[in-house]
Design a protein around this motif. Sequence first.
Motif, PDB file in Angstrom:
ATOM      1  N   ASN A 101       5.298   2.619   6.473  1.00 26.92           N
ATOM      2  CA  ASN A 101       6.895   2.841   6.604  1.00 26.92           C
ATOM      3  C   ASN A 101       7.731   1.597   6.456  1.00 26.92           C
ATOM      4  O   ASN A 101       8.489   1.540   5.771  1.00 26.92           O
ATOM      5  CB  ASN A 101       7.054   3.766   7.766  1.00 26.92           C
ATOM      6  N   HIS A 102       7.240   0.505   7.176  1.00 23.35           N
ATOM      7  CA  HIS A 102       8.134  -0.637   7.209  1.00 23.35           C
ATOM      8  C   HIS A 102       8.310  -1.083   5.830  1.00 23.35           C
ATOM      9  O   HIS A 102       9.309  -1.835   5.464  1.00 23.35           O
ATOM     10  CB  HIS A 102       7.354  -1.727   8.321  1.00 23.35           C
ATOM     11  N   PHE A 103       7.135  -1.207   5.126  1.00 23.01           N
ATOM     12  CA  PHE A 103       7.134  -1.887   3.687  1.00 23.01           C
ATOM     13  C   PHE A 103       7.563  -0.730   2.622  1.00 23.01           C
ATOM     14  O   PHE A 103       7.238  -0.666   1.505  1.00 23.01           O
ATOM     15  CB  PHE A 103       5.696  -2.412   3.457  1.00 23.01           C
ATOM     16  N   GLY A 104       8.094   0.441   2.991  1.00 19.75           N
ATOM     17  CA  GLY A 104       8.863   1.355   2.328  1.00 19.75           C
ATOM     18  C   GLY A 104       7.639   2.290   1.453  1.00 19.75           C
ATOM     19  O   GLY A 104       7.926   2.238   0.048  1.00 19.75           O
ATOM     20  N   GLY A 105       6.648   2.286   1.971  1.00 14.84           N
ATOM     21  CA  GLY A 105       5.531   2.806   1.359  1.00 14.84           C
ATOM     22  C   GLY A 105       4.457   1.879   0.341  1.00 14.84           C
ATOM     23  O   GLY A 105       3.627   2.804  -0.164  1.00 14.84           O
ATOM     24  N   ASP A 106       4.789   0.927   0.439  1.00 15.06           N
ATOM     25  CA  ASP A 106       3.980  -0.389  -0.436  1.00 15.06           C
ATOM     26  C   ASP A 106       2.831  -0.611   0.516  1.00 15.06           C
ATOM     27  O   ASP A 106       2.715  -1.457   1.445  1.00 15.06           O
ATOM     28  CB  ASP A 106       4.720  -1.561  -0.572  1.00 15.06           C
ATOM     29  N   LEU A 107       1.602   0.103   0.035  1.00 10.30           N
ATOM     30  CA  LEU A 107       0.221  -0.128   0.891  1.00 10.30           C
ATOM     31  C   LEU A 107      -0.231  -1.243   0.660  1.00 10.30           C
ATOM     32  O   LEU A 107      -0.774  -1.869   1.501  1.00 10.30           O
ATOM     33  CB  LEU A 107      -0.513   0.993   0.177  1.00 10.30           C
ATOM     34  N   GLU A 108      -0.019  -2.019  -0.542  1.00 12.66           N
ATOM     35  CA  GLU A 108      -0.615  -3.395  -0.799  1.00 12.66           C
ATOM     36  C   GLU A 108       0.065  -4.375   0.339  1.00 12.66           C
ATOM     37  O   GLU A 108      -0.556  -5.310   0.854  1.00 12.66           O
ATOM     38  CB  GLU A 108      -0.310  -3.801  -2.300  1.00 12.66           C
ATOM     39  N   GLU A 109       1.421  -4.377   0.425  1.00 13.57           N
ATOM     40  CA  GLU A 109       2.014  -5.206   1.296  1.00 13.57           C
ATOM     41  C   GLU A 109       1.589  -4.863   2.965  1.00 13.57           C
ATOM     42  O   GLU A 109       1.453  -5.853   3.765  1.00 13.57           O
ATOM     43  CB  GLU A 109       3.599  -5.030   1.348  1.00 13.57           C
ATOM     44  N   ALA A 110       1.440  -3.685   3.213  1.00 16.32           N
ATOM     45  CA  ALA A 110       0.766  -3.262   4.560  1.00 16.32           C
ATOM     46  C   ALA A 110      -0.429  -3.884   4.762  1.00 16.32           C
ATOM     47  O   ALA A 110      -0.683  -4.625   5.677  1.00 16.32           O
ATOM     48  CB  ALA A 110       0.664  -1.825   4.599  1.00 16.32           C
ATOM     49  N   LYS A 111      -1.509  -3.867   3.830  1.00 16.56           N
ATOM     50  CA  LYS A 111      -2.763  -4.197   3.744  1.00 16.56           C
ATOM     51  C   LYS A 111      -2.731  -5.853   4.075  1.00 16.56           C
ATOM     52  O   LYS A 111      -3.359  -6.470   4.813  1.00 16.56           O
ATOM     53  CB  LYS A 111      -3.552  -3.974   2.690  1.00 16.56           C
ATOM     54  N   LYS A 112      -1.911  -6.412   3.251  1.00 20.12           N
ATOM     55  CA  LYS A 112      -1.711  -7.972   3.336  1.00 20.12           C
ATOM     56  C   LYS A 112      -1.106  -8.364   4.647  1.00 20.12           C
ATOM     57  O   LYS A 112      -1.741  -9.406   5.314  1.00 20.12           O
ATOM     58  CB  LYS A 112      -0.639  -8.561   2.267  1.00 20.12           C
ATOM     59  N   MET A 113      -0.313  -7.717   5.197  1.00 20.38           N
ATOM     60  CA  MET A 113       0.235  -8.154   6.629  1.00 20.38           C
ATOM     61  C   MET A 113      -0.933  -7.837   7.463  1.00 20.38           C
ATOM     62  O   MET A 113      -1.117  -8.916   8.481  1.00 20.38           O
ATOM     63  CB  MET A 113       1.468  -7.287   6.979  1.00 20.38           C
ATOM     64  N   ILE A 114      -1.717  -6.697   7.541  1.00 20.98           N
ATOM     65  CA  ILE A 114      -2.341  -6.661   8.574  1.00 20.98           C
ATOM     66  C   ILE A 114      -3.770  -7.657   8.472  1.00 20.98           C
ATOM     67  O   ILE A 114      -4.219  -7.909   9.523  1.00 20.98           O
ATOM     68  CB  ILE A 114      -3.121  -5.305   8.958  1.00 20.98           C
ATOM     69  N   GLU A 115      -3.879  -8.100   7.114  1.00 20.89           N
ATOM     70  CA  GLU A 115      -5.122  -8.788   7.095  1.00 20.89           C
ATOM     71  C   GLU A 115      -5.001 -10.322   7.205  1.00 20.89           C
ATOM     72  O   GLU A 115      -5.471 -11.018   7.831  1.00 20.89           O
ATOM     73  CB  GLU A 115      -5.754  -8.620   5.539  1.00 20.89           C
TER      74      GLU A 115
END
Length: 177
Positions: A101-115
Amino acid sequence: MTPETKETVPNIAIYVACLAAYNNGILHGKWIDANQPVPDICKDVRDMLKASPIEGAEEFAIHDYEGFEGAEIGEYTSIDHVVTFAAFIAEHDSLGAELINHFGGDLEEAKKMIEENYHGVFDSVAEFAEQLTNDTTDIPENLRHYIDFEKMGRDLEINDVLTIETGFQEVHIFWNR
């Protein structure tokens, strides 16, 4: 619906509805486990459409979803997208959904942030500021009680970290790099 006939909803699921039936005022659909391979979900959708009270039904829409922890799934979200969201959320729980949600549905950004930028979970940003200070600085005991970790935490949030709160005293910290 009686309790004996109530359909069991998997932990992470989508409710797909037959649009031909829906457009004719008939509710026909099925809860489908979203945490399974795309071909299996597609088979479940085809089976639901074959069982439709409207002959020749071909179109479906996602009319509901469960277990996505706040991540939004639209009526016409692709099954591929549903499966990747479900897998990420199954792995990271509500934190995964909040990042999506923070990245507006951008799963790649979410993955990058957590990794790449995840630092850990803390009771508060102040607790994180205190730990960071203790790990990086030697503070004389006679000065320790003068440090305002609450304010340091607020400054960190403004400039240096992303915080995601997933519950009471459950603040996840990510470096903004």
